[in-house]
Design a protein around this motif. Structure first.
Motif: not given
Length: 153
Positions: A108-117
């Motif tokens: 969810n952090d990836l999906k929400d843009g909270l972590i750089d893929p």
């Protein structure tokens, strides 16, 4: 009545007939699937379940469907219900890890843009015989609902 008025009236009548006459084709029977997905006896936290028709009928619109797996459960909603037939079932699920620390990352952090893929690597956790090279098949009948569980060893 003039010929022009007669043709216009006939055209309107024909148009109204087409709009308000129900279709003649019988409604296709579809099946809503629900069930569980486990891996090593535990509910799969998240993933996607894919149903792909083994012998799709080019005259039919449904050749497969996908359902989200949440806490080991899935439901193919009515709008995505399957036509009767045999479907290959495959599961897609990944673990995401921080490339530097190796720590697990919440999808969810990836999906929400909270972590750089680009700082994350993914690892497929599904054995090939249940995933990319799935050998699992479900025969969908004409029932309105059906339960299908997937148990990955």
């Amino acid at each position: 009545m003039t010929k022009k008025n007669f043709v216009a009236g006939l055209s309107v009548l024909l148009l109204l007939t087409l709009i308000f006459t129900p279709g003649c084709a019988p409604k296709e029977k579809r099946c809503v699937l629900t069930g569980t997905v486990t891996i090593s006896g535990e509910p799969l936290p998240s993933g996607i379940l894919q149903f792909t028709a083994q012998n799709p009928d080019p005259k039919k619109s449904v050749v497969g469907a996908t359902a989200d797996i949440i806490d080991g459960k899935y439901t193919l909603q009515e709008g995505y219900a399957l036509l009767p037939g045999d479907y290959t079932v495959s599961v897609v699920a990944n673990l995401f890890r921080n490339k530097k620390t190796g720590e697990l990352v919440d999808p969810n952090d990836l999906k929400d843009g909270l972590i750089d893929p680009s700082a994350v690597e993914s690892e497929d956790i599904i054995p090939p015989e249940f995933g990319v090279n799935s050998e699992q098949v479900v025969a969908v009948g004409e029932d309105k609902t059906m339960t299908y569980d997937v148990a990955i060893p």
